[in-house]
Design a protein around this motif. Structure first.
Motif, PDB file in Angstrom:
ATOM      1  N   PRO A  16       0.785  -1.129  -0.021  1.00 55.51           N
ATOM      2  CA  PRO A  16      -0.084   0.049  -0.025  1.00 55.51           C
ATOM      3  C   PRO A  16       0.805   1.352  -0.183  1.00 55.51           C
ATOM      4  N   PRO A  17       0.612   2.203  -0.629  1.00 59.35           N
ATOM      5  CA  PRO A  17       1.312   3.370  -1.039  1.00 59.35           C
ATOM      6  C   PRO A  17       1.506   4.134   0.427  1.00 59.35           C
ATOM      7  N   ALA A  18       0.500   3.790   1.205  1.00 61.26           N
ATOM      8  CA  ALA A  18       0.370   4.721   2.598  1.00 61.26           C
ATOM      9  C   ALA A  18       1.344   4.241   3.781  1.00 61.26           C
ATOM     10  N   ALA A  19       2.101   3.004   3.262  1.00 60.06           N
ATOM     11  CA  ALA A  19       2.942   2.356   4.081  1.00 60.06           C
ATOM     12  C   ALA A  19       4.064   2.266   3.674  1.00 60.06           C
ATOM     13  N   PRO A  20       5.076   3.030   3.337  1.00 59.93           N
ATOM     14  CA  PRO A  20       6.391   2.782   2.713  1.00 59.93           C
ATOM     15  C   PRO A  20       7.298   2.123   3.693  1.00 59.93           C
ATOM     16  N   SER A  21       7.313   2.062   4.901  1.00 59.09           N
ATOM     17  CA  SER A  21       8.194   1.281   5.683  1.00 59.09           C
ATOM     18  C   SER A  21       8.027  -0.381   5.432  1.00 59.09           C
ATOM     19  N   ARG A  22       6.386  -0.552   5.080  1.00 61.24           N
ATOM     20  CA  ARG A  22       6.101  -1.995   4.957  1.00 61.24           C
ATOM     21  C   ARG A  22       6.723  -2.421   3.725  1.00 61.24           C
ATOM     22  N   ALA A  23       6.769  -1.355   2.676  1.00 60.23           N
ATOM     23  CA  ALA A  23       7.251  -1.863   1.188  1.00 60.23           C
ATOM     24  C   ALA A  23       8.792  -2.150   1.373  1.00 60.23           C
ATOM     25  N   ALA A  24       9.432  -1.720   2.429  1.00 58.86           N
ATOM     26  CA  ALA A  24      10.925  -1.921   2.084  1.00 58.86           C
ATOM     27  C   ALA A  24      11.197  -3.598   2.705  1.00 58.86           C
ATOM     28  N   SER A  25      10.312  -3.853   3.546  1.00 53.71           N
ATOM     29  CA  SER A  25      10.574  -5.264   3.946  1.00 53.71           C
ATOM     30  C   SER A  25      10.390  -6.278   2.995  1.00 53.71           C
ATOM     31  N   PRO A  26       9.301  -6.437   2.180  1.00 56.69           N
ATOM     32  CA  PRO A  26       9.190  -7.421   1.217  1.00 56.69           C
ATOM     33  C   PRO A  26      10.401  -7.487   0.368  1.00 56.69           C
ATOM     34  N   ARG A  27      10.753  -6.202   0.036  1.00 53.17           N
ATOM     35  CA  ARG A  27      11.867  -5.970  -0.879  1.00 53.17           C
ATOM     36  C   ARG A  27      13.109  -6.778  -0.508  1.00 53.17           C
ATOM     37  N   TRP A  28      13.275  -6.573   0.728  1.00 50.98           N
ATOM     38  CA  TRP A  28      14.500  -7.054   1.465  1.00 50.98           C
ATOM     39  C   TRP A  28      14.423  -8.649   1.510  1.00 50.98           C
ATOM     40  N   SER A  29      13.095  -9.151   1.896  1.00 47.84           N
ATOM     41  CA  SER A  29      13.032 -10.610   2.018  1.00 47.84           C
ATOM     42  C   SER A  29      12.953 -11.106   0.633  1.00 47.84           C
ATOM     43  N   GLY A  30      12.732 -10.565  -0.689  1.00 48.65           N
ATOM     44  CA  GLY A  30      12.693 -10.822  -1.816  1.00 48.65           C
ATOM     45  C   GLY A  30      14.295 -10.953  -2.283  1.00 48.65           C
ATOM     46  N   MET A  31      14.862 -10.102  -1.968  1.00 44.12           N
ATOM     47  CA  MET A  31      16.525 -10.015  -2.265  1.00 44.12           C
ATOM     48  C   MET A  31      17.153 -11.337  -1.490  1.00 44.12           C
ATOM     49  N   ALA A  32      16.626 -11.560  -0.372  1.00 47.62           N
ATOM     50  CA  ALA A  32      17.333 -12.706   0.473  1.00 47.62           C
ATOM     51  C   ALA A  32      16.779 -13.882   0.199  1.00 47.62           C
ATOM     52  N   LEU A  33      15.453 -13.915  -0.622  1.00 46.88           N
ATOM     53  CA  LEU A  33      15.185 -15.181  -1.139  1.00 46.88           C
ATOM     54  C   LEU A  33      16.109 -15.220  -2.477  1.00 46.88           C
ATOM     55  N   MET A  34      16.199 -14.296  -3.213  1.00 43.99           N
ATOM     56  CA  MET A  34      17.112 -14.660  -4.618  1.00 43.99           C
ATOM     57  C   MET A  34      18.411 -14.965  -4.340  1.00 43.99           C
ATOM     58  N   LEU A  35      19.140 -14.566  -3.318  1.00 46.29           N
ATOM     59  CA  LEU A  35      20.412 -14.898  -2.919  1.00 46.29           C
ATOM     60  C   LEU A  35      20.480 -16.337  -2.392  1.00 46.29           C
ATOM     61  N   GLY A  36      19.364 -16.635  -1.793  1.00 43.75           N
ATOM     62  CA  GLY A  36      19.268 -18.069  -1.430  1.00 43.75           C
ATOM     63  C   GLY A  36      19.185 -18.959  -2.376  1.00 43.75           C
ATOM     64  N   SER A  37      18.334 -18.625  -3.439  1.00 43.16           N
ATOM     65  CA  SER A  37      17.962 -19.357  -4.546  1.00 43.16           C
ATOM     66  C   SER A  37      19.275 -19.613  -5.443  1.00 43.16           C
ATOM     67  N   GLY A  38      20.146 -18.572  -5.547  1.00 42.93           N
ATOM     68  CA  GLY A  38      21.392 -18.893  -6.463  1.00 42.93           C
ATOM     69  C   GLY A  38      22.245 -19.614  -5.458  1.00 42.93           C
TER      70      GLY A  38
END
Length: 314
Positions: A16-38
């Motif tokens: 949701p655009p009203a919760a920028p702090s929440r938007a950062a968390s999924p992105r970091w978790s996505g990056m962690a998933l990508m590194l784990g996948s590799g």
């Protein structure tokens, strides 16, 4: 490939655009998933190499294809009886590409090592990303990658041209895979096309795989290595990539995929004792950088980004 690259779906969700702090968390978790996948993909390939002395690349690839088929059939639940001829054609093409790509990559790993084989395989998605582009940046990336390949293939007493050729064949297959996956994704819903292709690819390996397992009678440890390779290089990357694409843009997905050759070189050194010389490390760095720049500057939905890699070699 693969890791990386069975499903042609992009399941991104937006915070949701009203919760920028929440938007950062999924992105970091996505990056962690990508590194784990590799890491999982390349550790799986190194474990597969441990089984080569007994089963050879053919036997290990057969087991891996069977694992991939089971994983994707469970996720995609295809209904092949409902497929039309127009839907079956790209599915069968994708199955042949799966079968050829993984065997070519594992045979290359057996001859030239994990790091170099995975690096050369990444020329496939890079070529698709650069195809048809007239940007100067992409032209520079293409020239840099060509120079890196020339550096890797430079004549030396230890140069294994067959191994290099097999890795380049895997790269061609990965490029074909990306293009076919687009067609399959357009003609069949969800993961049905990829799952059906994985099943057909697994069936293609039944005669040769059964023969290898019968003639070479693997020990429990060797069989465990082959099964572990299938899980780490198929099941884990498939699930990780699917979850990651819900958290990060496709452009970031492509950039993070670019670190796989580095992971492969480091894991090959740590697990298999395969050391690269300075020139080879330079070539790896150039190809990784070219891929990251080409994909990272193309915007979201960048050309040639495979959305999941459960069936790819690296």
């Amino acid at each position: 490939m693969d890791r990386r690259a069975m499903a042609a779906v992009e399941a991104r969700t937006e915070a949701p655009p009203a919760a920028p702090s929440r938007a950062a968390s999924p992105r970091w978790s996505g990056m962690a998933l990508m590194l784990g996948s590799g890491l999982s993909n390349q550790v799986g390939a190194s474990v597969a190499a441990l089984a080569f002395p007994v089963l050879g690349p053919l036997g290990v690839v057969a087991v891996r294809q069977w694992v991939a088929a089971v994983v994707l059939l469970g996720a995609g639940r295809p209904k092949p009886r409902t497929f039309t001829a127009a839907q079956w054609r790209p599915v069968l093409g994708l199955a042949v590409v799966f079968a050829t790509m993984n065997l070519a990559l594992y045979a290359a790993i057996d001859r030239i090592g994990l790091g170099l084989a995975v690096t050369l395989e990444f020329l496939g998605p890079l070529a698709v990303a650069l195809a048809g582009s007239r940007r100067r940046t992409d032209l520079a990336c293409a020239l840099a990658a060509a120079g890196a390949v020339a550096l890797l293939a430079r004549p030396r007493p230890s140069t294994d041209y067959l191994g290099i050729g097999l890795a380049l064949l895997a790269a061609v297959c990965w490029g074909c895979y990306i293009l076919l996956n687009r067609t399959v994704g357009a003609r069949l819903p969800g993961l049905q096309g990829s799952a059906a292709a994985a099943a057909v690819s697994g069936l293609l390996y039944v005669p040769a795989g059964v023969a290898v397992l019968w003639l070479h009678r693997p020990t429990p440890v060797v069989l465990l290595c082959a099964l572990t390779a299938g899980v780490l290089s198929s099941a884990v990357p498939f699930l990780s990539d699917l979850l990651a694409l819900r958290r990060i843009p496709a452009r970031f997905f492509g950039i993070f995929m670019s670190v796989n050759p580095v992971f492969a070189a480091l894991i090959g050194m740590a697990v298999l004792g395969q050391y690269l010389d300075a020139a080879s490390w330079l070539a790896v760095a150039v190809i990784v950088t070219a891929n990251a720049v080409a994909v990272g500057t193309a915007g979201d939905g960048a050309r040639g980004i495979p959305k999941s890699r459960a069936g790819s070699g690296g």
